[in-house]
Motif scaffolding. Structure first.
Motif, PDB file in Angstrom:
ATOM      1  N   UNK A 163      41.482  45.302  33.901  1.00  0.00           N
ATOM      2  CA  UNK A 163      40.220  45.974  33.621  1.00  0.00           C
ATOM      3  C   UNK A 163      39.057  45.032  33.878  1.00  0.00           C
ATOM      4  N   UNK A 164      37.844  45.603  33.943  1.00  0.00           N
ATOM      5  CA  UNK A 164      36.649  44.775  34.123  1.00  0.00           C
ATOM      6  C   UNK A 164      36.492  43.796  32.963  1.00  0.00           C
ATOM      7  N   UNK A 165      36.811  44.253  31.741  1.00  0.00           N
ATOM      8  CA  UNK A 165      36.695  43.372  30.580  1.00  0.00           C
ATOM      9  C   UNK A 165      37.634  42.184  30.706  1.00  0.00           C
ATOM     10  N   UNK A 166      38.835  42.419  31.250  1.00  0.00           N
ATOM     11  CA  UNK A 166      39.806  41.329  31.399  1.00  0.00           C
ATOM     12  C   UNK A 166      39.317  40.267  32.368  1.00  0.00           C
ATOM     13  N   UNK A 167      38.364  40.632  33.226  1.00  0.00           N
ATOM     14  CA  UNK A 167      37.867  39.663  34.201  1.00  0.00           C
ATOM     15  C   UNK A 167      36.766  38.769  33.639  1.00  0.00           C
ATOM     16  N   UNK A 168      36.326  39.037  32.424  1.00  0.00           N
ATOM     17  CA  UNK A 168      35.300  38.191  31.833  1.00  0.00           C
ATOM     18  C   UNK A 168      35.822  36.775  31.633  1.00  0.00           C
ATOM     19  N   UNK A 169      34.925  35.812  31.812  1.00  0.00           N
ATOM     20  CA  UNK A 169      35.327  34.407  31.772  1.00  0.00           C
ATOM     21  C   UNK A 169      35.201  33.796  30.385  1.00  0.00           C
ATOM     22  N   UNK A 170      34.916  34.582  29.367  1.00  0.00           N
ATOM     23  CA  UNK A 170      34.625  34.056  28.030  1.00  0.00           C
ATOM     24  C   UNK A 170      35.767  33.166  27.531  1.00  0.00           C
TER      25      UNK A 170
ATOM     26  N   UNK B 231      41.757  43.457  44.125  1.00  0.00           N
ATOM     27  CA  UNK B 231      42.949  44.265  43.897  1.00  0.00           C
ATOM     28  C   UNK B 231      43.320  44.200  42.426  1.00  0.00           C
ATOM     29  N   UNK B 232      43.716  45.330  41.858  1.00  0.00           N
ATOM     30  CA  UNK B 232      44.114  45.372  40.450  1.00  0.00           C
ATOM     31  C   UNK B 232      45.224  44.368  40.194  1.00  0.00           C
ATOM     32  N   UNK B 233      45.035  43.566  39.154  1.00  0.00           N
ATOM     33  CA  UNK B 233      46.020  42.552  38.815  1.00  0.00           C
ATOM     34  C   UNK B 233      45.698  41.188  39.363  1.00  0.00           C
ATOM     35  N   UNK B 234      44.671  41.104  40.253  1.00  0.00           N
ATOM     36  CA  UNK B 234      44.270  39.798  40.779  1.00  0.00           C
ATOM     37  C   UNK B 234      43.200  39.208  39.892  1.00  0.00           C
ATOM     38  N   UNK B 235      42.890  37.964  40.139  1.00  0.00           N
ATOM     39  CA  UNK B 235      41.809  37.333  39.368  1.00  0.00           C
ATOM     40  C   UNK B 235      40.536  37.287  40.192  1.00  0.00           C
ATOM     41  N   UNK B 236      40.383  38.299  41.093  1.00  0.00           N
ATOM     42  CA  UNK B 236      39.344  38.286  42.114  1.00  0.00           C
ATOM     43  C   UNK B 236      38.007  37.730  41.726  1.00  0.00           C
ATOM     44  N   UNK B 237      37.476  38.109  40.572  1.00  0.00           N
ATOM     45  CA  UNK B 237      36.124  37.666  40.246  1.00  0.00           C
ATOM     46  C   UNK B 237      36.124  36.491  39.287  1.00  0.00           C
ATOM     47  N   UNK B 238      37.305  35.965  38.963  1.00  0.00           N
ATOM     48  CA  UNK B 238      37.346  34.875  38.005  1.00  0.00           C
ATOM     49  C   UNK B 238      37.212  33.540  38.717  1.00  0.00           C
ATOM     50  N   UNK B 239      36.474  32.592  38.168  1.00  0.00           N
ATOM     51  CA  UNK B 239      36.348  31.298  38.808  1.00  0.00           C
ATOM     52  C   UNK B 239      37.654  30.532  38.764  1.00  0.00           C
ATOM     53  N   UNK B 240      38.065  30.034  39.926  1.00  0.00           N
ATOM     54  CA  UNK B 240      39.268  29.233  39.967  1.00  0.00           C
ATOM     55  C   UNK B 240      38.921  27.788  39.741  1.00  0.00           C
ATOM     56  N   UNK B 241      39.712  27.089  38.940  1.00  0.00           N
ATOM     57  CA  UNK B 241      39.487  25.686  38.634  1.00  0.00           C
ATOM     58  C   UNK B 241      40.334  24.873  39.594  1.00  0.00           C
ATOM     59  N   UNK B 242      39.674  24.261  40.554  1.00  0.00           N
ATOM     60  CA  UNK B 242      40.404  23.575  41.625  1.00  0.00           C
ATOM     61  C   UNK B 242      40.721  22.147  41.213  1.00  0.00           C
ATOM     62  N   UNK B 243      42.000  21.841  41.192  1.00  0.00           N
ATOM     63  CA  UNK B 243      42.402  20.454  40.934  1.00  0.00           C
ATOM     64  C   UNK B 243      42.308  20.075  39.480  1.00  0.00           C
ATOM     65  N   UNK B 244      42.754  18.889  39.158  1.00  0.00           N
ATOM     66  CA  UNK B 244      42.735  18.406  37.774  1.00  0.00           C
ATOM     67  C   UNK B 244      41.759  17.269  37.605  1.00  0.00           C
ATOM     68  N   UNK B 245      41.697  16.787  36.403  1.00  0.00           N
ATOM     69  CA  UNK B 245      40.790  15.686  36.070  1.00  0.00           C
ATOM     70  C   UNK B 245      41.239  14.429  36.779  1.00  0.00           C
TER      71      UNK B 245
END
Length: 508
Positions: A2-9, A493-507
């Motif tokens: 859902x759209x709510x699930x895509x929130x980055x909170x 696509x439903x089930x993807x993290x399309x609009x969520x920011x991806x965290x690339x790499x580690x510290x």
């Protein structure tokens, strides 16, 4: 999803927010008296030493990094101009304020600070903070500080996050803004007037393209998002404005790729008593002026090549281009020979071509376009694909039309504008007949525009220049999505993290 699930909170940040409310901290205040910018502070205190300045500064911005060292804290804060280091001591702030910063201020939050400037032993200009105010508590985590935001799709979908994290992106859009401002200045200095014409149009025209359609409820009328402002700007020339231009948003229901977006920007320019030769000269002046102003010289790098905008530029007719790049003389071959040549070399569209002009355009597009790296004008197009251009004064079956190509991309399109109302009526009716037969890119007949020509339009030259591609060239970006703040994207696509920011790499 859902759209709510895509929130980055982030739950930890939400918990901190609630704790601050319980402590009575004013969240999201309405204003802060920011007297200084990061750049202004760095310039004013460029010669500062290790002692604190007597002068107080007041600035605000986003926190990017917090480094805690017992009773002291270092933080990096940035605004639209750049970043600056902060230094906070428990002895200066007091235990309550110091602990407030230590426990609740995170990367991503926006704060206001007041203090004095000094230079650290490492040579970095820094604000020694006397007091601070939490202005905005972010509830979404920033990408990790060392790797930033690198996922390309996330950068396009969440441009606000891209701009927060990537100085290169901010610089690209600063340059875009400057290019448009310089373009206006260039035209104003030459006494062109800027106008705004309708975006919603009852009849679309000005280019061969498939439109977006909509419906006006009150009028119960079908309307179209404009594909070009051309026919309205020409009405202004009829009305007595001799030099006009518009920087317009246009909409074409077409494919999306590295050079195309369905919503795009262009400038269209018209001048009475000029022809397509004058418009080629004007286009050269515009590009050369912008390149020289942006880069300090009339050259820039794009896709691994150095482009030279020094005038004059190469000019060749479409027939000459086909001779050079396809190796044939279009006028020395029969239609049957042209068709066989095209089929043998897999030229798209040649199986349905019926005229010499149609073959000429298809062969140029197939063999020639991508070969034109340095600025090159290709001129004299066949009448079949140029319904708004005046017939050539000396070449039968041709029009006085040109296109500009740079780095294999079409950058501009210009004509000696057709001002014969009878000829214009006949050509638009041919276009409409194609449309009725299913050609989704053919133009409609705009009888009001033809009426306008009937009252008399002086000889006129016109040119349209794609602003997005122009910005691509001058910023060295090889995708149009890099120079559009909010490019059109496919729905995730439903089930993807399309609009969520991806965290690339580690510290690191």
């Amino acid at each position: 999803m859902s759209d709510t699930d895509r929130l980055c909170f982030d739950t930890t940040k939400i918990d901190k927010l609630q704790e601050l409310r319980e402590r009575g901290v004013t969240l999201y205040p309405y204003t802060f008296e920011r007297k200084d910018t990061v750049t202004g502070i760095k310039e004013r205190f460029s010669g500062i030493g290790h002692d604190k300045s007597e002068e107080e500064v007041s600035t605000a911005g986003r926190v990017y990094v917090v480094r805690q060292h017992g009773k002291t804290i270092f933080a990096d804060m940035g605004d639209s101009d750049g970043r600056l280091q902060l230094y906070l001591r428990k002895n200066d702030l007091g235990e309550e304020q110091f602990d407030l910063f230590r426990q609740y201020v995170d990367a991503g939050d926006i704060i206001g600070v007041v203090g004095h400037v000094f230079r650290t032993k490492m040579g970095e200009i820094t604000i020694w903070v006397d007091r601070f105010e939490l202005l905005t508590k972010s509830v979404c985590p920033l990408p990790e500080k060392f790797h930033g935001l690198k996922n390309v799709e996330t950068r396009y979908r969440q441009r606000y996050l891209d701009l927060i994290m990537n100085e290169e992106s901010r610089e690209t859009f600063r340059t875009r803004s400057r290019i448009i401002s310089l373009l206006r200045q260039f035209l104003f200095e030459r006494e062109y007037l800027e106008f705004e014409t309708p975006t919603l149009q009852p009849i679309y025209g000005g280019a061969n393209a498939r439109p977006f359609t909509t419906h006006h409820n009150a009028l119960d009328q079908k309307l179209y998002l404009r594909i070009a402002p051309e026919l309205y700007l020409k009405r202004l020339v009829v009305g007595g404005f001799d030099r006009v231009f518009e920087i317009a948003k246009n909409f074409r229901n077409e494919d999306i790729d590295t050079n195309h977006n369905p919503e795009f920007s262009m400038v269209e320019i018209y001048e009475a008593y000029r022809d397509y030769n004058d418009m080629m000269d004007l286009t050269e002046e515009i590009f050369s002026y912008l390149a020289e102003t942006i880069h300090g010289k009339p050259v820039c790098s794009f896709a691994g090549q150095e482009l030279d905008f020094t005038r004059p530029w190469r000019r060749l007719s479409m027939e000459e281009a086909v001779r050079e790049y396809a190796g044939i003389d279009i006028n020395a071959m029969s239609l049957e020979e042209l068709r066989a040549f095209g089929l043998e070399r897999c030229v798209e569209g040649c199986e349905s071509a019926t005229t010499r002009g149609e073959y000429l355009v298809l062969f140029f597009e197939h063999f020639g376009e991508k070969q034109l790296v340095q600025p090159t004008f290709v001129y004299d197009f066949p009448v079949e694909n140029s319904p708004l251009a005046k017939k050539h004064r000396s070449k039968e079956g041709m029009t006085e039309r040109f296109e500009l190509f740079i780095a294999g991309m079409e950058m501009a399109n210009g004509f000696s504008e057709l001002n014969d109302p009878l000829d214009q009526k006949a050509r638009l009716e041919l276009q409409d007949a194609k449309r009725q037969r299913g050609d989704l890119e053919a133009q409609m007949v705009d009888y009001d525009f033809i009426n306008a020509l009937g009252y008399g339009m002086p000889p006129t030259g016109g040119v349209g220049i794609g602003i997005d591609r122009l910005v691509m060239l001058l910023t060295g970006k090889d995708s149009i999505k890099e120079v559009l703040l909010f490019p059109q994207m496919r729905t995730p696509v439903s089930g993807s993290n399309g609009s969520e920011p991806e965290q690339d790499g580690g510290e690191e």
